[in-house]
Scaffold this active site. Structure first.
Site, PDB file in Angstrom:
ATOM      1  N   ASN A   9       0.881  -1.165   0.000  1.00  0.00           N
ATOM      2  CA  ASN A   9       0.000   0.000   0.000  1.00  0.00           C
ATOM      3  C   ASN A   9       0.922   1.219   0.000  1.00  0.00           C
ATOM      4  OD1 ASN A   9      -1.727   2.097   0.539  1.00  0.00           O
ATOM      5  ND2 ASN A   9      -2.327   1.399   2.589  1.00  0.00           N
ATOM      6  N   LYS A  11       0.297   4.304  -0.188  1.00  0.00           N
ATOM      7  CA  LYS A  11      -0.272   5.509   0.441  1.00  0.00           C
ATOM      8  C   LYS A  11       0.051   6.714  -0.442  1.00  0.00           C
ATOM      9  CE  LYS A  11      -0.072   3.158   4.813  1.00  0.00           C
ATOM     10  NZ  LYS A  11      -0.010   3.236   6.266  1.00  0.00           N
ATOM     11  N   HIS A  94      -9.480   1.343   5.091  1.00  0.00           N
ATOM     12  CA  HIS A  94      -8.186   1.530   5.752  1.00  0.00           C
ATOM     13  C   HIS A  94      -8.362   2.488   6.930  1.00  0.00           C
ATOM     14  CE1 HIS A  94      -4.050   2.641   6.508  1.00  0.00           C
ATOM     15  NE2 HIS A  94      -3.718   1.521   5.890  1.00  0.00           N
ATOM     16  N   GLU A  96      -6.644   4.853   7.934  1.00  0.00           N
ATOM     17  CA  GLU A  96      -6.408   6.272   7.613  1.00  0.00           C
ATOM     18  C   GLU A  96      -7.644   6.876   6.946  1.00  0.00           C
ATOM     19  OE1 GLU A  96      -2.693   5.549   5.607  1.00  0.00           O
ATOM     20  OE2 GLU A  96      -1.843   4.987   7.537  1.00  0.00           O
ATOM     21  N   GLU A 166      -5.399  -4.762  10.533  1.00  0.00           N
ATOM     22  CA  GLU A 166      -4.379  -3.731  10.698  1.00  0.00           C
ATOM     23  C   GLU A 166      -4.632  -2.977  12.002  1.00  0.00           C
ATOM     24  OE1 GLU A 166      -2.422  -2.737   6.707  1.00  0.00           O
ATOM     25  OE2 GLU A 166      -4.030  -1.305   7.028  1.00  0.00           O
ATOM     26  N   GLY A 172       2.544   2.357  10.697  1.00  0.00           N
ATOM     27  CA  GLY A 172       3.479   3.468  10.538  1.00  0.00           C
ATOM     28  C   GLY A 172       4.237   3.840  11.802  1.00  0.00           C
ATOM     29  N   SER A 209       3.515  -2.090  10.299  1.00  0.00           N
ATOM     30  CA  SER A 209       4.972  -2.194  10.530  1.00  0.00           C
ATOM     31  C   SER A 209       5.526  -3.574  10.186  1.00  0.00           C
ATOM     32  CB  SER A 209       5.320  -1.789  11.971  1.00  0.00           C
ATOM     33  OG  SER A 209       4.946  -0.444  12.196  1.00  0.00           O
ATOM     34  N   GLY A 230       2.930  -1.188   4.177  1.00  0.00           N
ATOM     35  CA  GLY A 230       3.002   0.245   3.894  1.00  0.00           C
ATOM     36  C   GLY A 230       4.443   0.664   3.626  1.00  0.00           C
ATOM     37  N   GLY A 231       5.067   1.260   4.622  1.00  0.00           N
ATOM     38  CA  GLY A 231       6.410   1.834   4.470  1.00  0.00           C
ATOM     39  C   GLY A 231       7.407   0.903   3.798  1.00  0.00           C
TER      40      GLY A 231
HETATM   41  P1  13P Z   1       3.058   0.388   7.614  1.00  0.00           P
HETATM   42  O1  13P Z   1       3.584  -0.901   7.046  1.00  0.00           O
HETATM   43  O2  13P Z   1       3.800   1.604   7.123  1.00  0.00           O
HETATM   44  O3  13P Z   1       2.955   0.332   9.106  1.00  0.00           O
HETATM   45  O4  13P Z   1       1.564   0.581   7.075  1.00  0.00           O
HETATM   46  C1  13P Z   1       0.703  -0.506   7.112  1.00  0.00           C
HETATM   47  C2  13P Z   1      -0.517  -0.166   6.373  1.00  0.00           C
HETATM   48  O5  13P Z   1      -1.238   0.748   6.721  1.00  0.00           O
HETATM   49  C3  13P Z   1      -0.833  -0.938   5.161  1.00  0.00           C
HETATM   50  O6  13P Z   1      -2.093  -0.666   4.683  1.00  0.00           O
END
Ligand code: 13P
Length: 249
Positions: A9, A11, A94, A96, A166, A172, A209, A230-231
């Site tokens: 993802n 983002k 999600h 967010e 999640e 994050g 994470s 994500g990251g």
């Molecule tokens: P991170 O891997 O950056 O923690 O983000 C996870 C996420 O929100 C995937 O949708």
């Protein structure tokens, strides 16, 4: 070997110049992997994904969509538009979107229905905040988020959804859930899907994470079928290490 689903993802990250080599390389990585590889990208890069990833083993899609077919919804993108560009996937619910943009359980239910109707696989995210966890309400929150998102959807269609646990506190932050915490809630969600919707083989991802150095331990857990990343998906060498994870059945 168990076939894992490893989906990035992005983002609101990446640029056109970064994505060109990224897409080029990920095609080869997916080709050599026995796992399923996917990337969900910002809307403006979906056209590029279509031309660079279509026909490859990499699944691609969007990070959100709107539930209406068309109309006066300035700034929104419909499922049909995503379908026009060959999107396989769309991330829905999600945290967010829920917490920063105020999406409700009802919004998410409408979006899941529309994605299914359009033939795009929804990746339905759910998970508790740290306050909810501390208050002991994780199971209630997870049950409410899943149940409301699946309202009025046929059992057969529910089988086409990818689920993603999640925990908000792990997203994050660099602090992932422990493998046992992730397993506990993924197992709970799987049992809920089996008991309430007769769904025996749900696909359940963990996100929060997830990195190269904790992927093996978390992804080895019985109820976890992959990760939403994500990251760590932004750097292809790190993502590749996660994609290379091998888990015995
Ligand atoms: P991170 O891997 O950056 O923690 O983000 C996870 C996420 O929100 C995937 O949708």
């Amino acid at each position: 070997m168990k076939k894992l689903y490893l989906i990035g993802n992005m983002k609101m990250n990446m640029s056109l110049s970064e994505l060109e080599p990224y897409f080029e390389h990920i095609v080869g990585i997916a080709e050599n992997s026995s796992n399923v590889v996917g990337v969900c990208v910002p809307y403006v890069y979906i056209n590029m994904a279509k031309y660079m990833l279509d026909g490859s083993k990499v699944l691609f899609g969007a990070e959100n969509m709107y539930h209406a077919d068309k109309g006066a919804f300035t700034g929104e993108i419909s499922a049909h538009m995503l379908n026009d560009f060959g999107c396989d996937l769309v991330i829905l619910g999600h945290s967010e979107r829920r917490h920063i943009f105020g999406e409700t359980d009802e919004d998410i239910n409408l979006k899941v229905k529309k994605a299914l109707e359009t033939g795009i696989t929804p990746i339905l995210c759910f998970g508790e905040t740290i306050e909810e966890r501390k208050a002991g309400s994780t199971y209630n929150i997870v049950e409410r988020q899943i149940t409301s998102a699946l309202q009025d959807i046929d059992e057969e269609d529910i089988g086409r959804i990818i689920f993603a646990y999640e925990p908000v506190w792990a997203i994050g932050t660099g602090i992932s859930a422990t493998s046992d915490q992730a397993e506990e809630i993924c197992g709970f969600a799987k049992r809920l899907l089996e008991d309430n919707y007769c769904l025996k083989n749900s696909i359940m991802l963990y996100g929060g994470s997830l990195k190269a150095d904790n992927a093996q331990e978390i992804l080895s857990k019985e109820s976890i079928d992959g990760g939403l990343i994500g990251g760590a998906c932004l750097k292809l060498d790190e993502f590749q290490k996660i994609i290379d994870t091998k888990v015995e059945k």
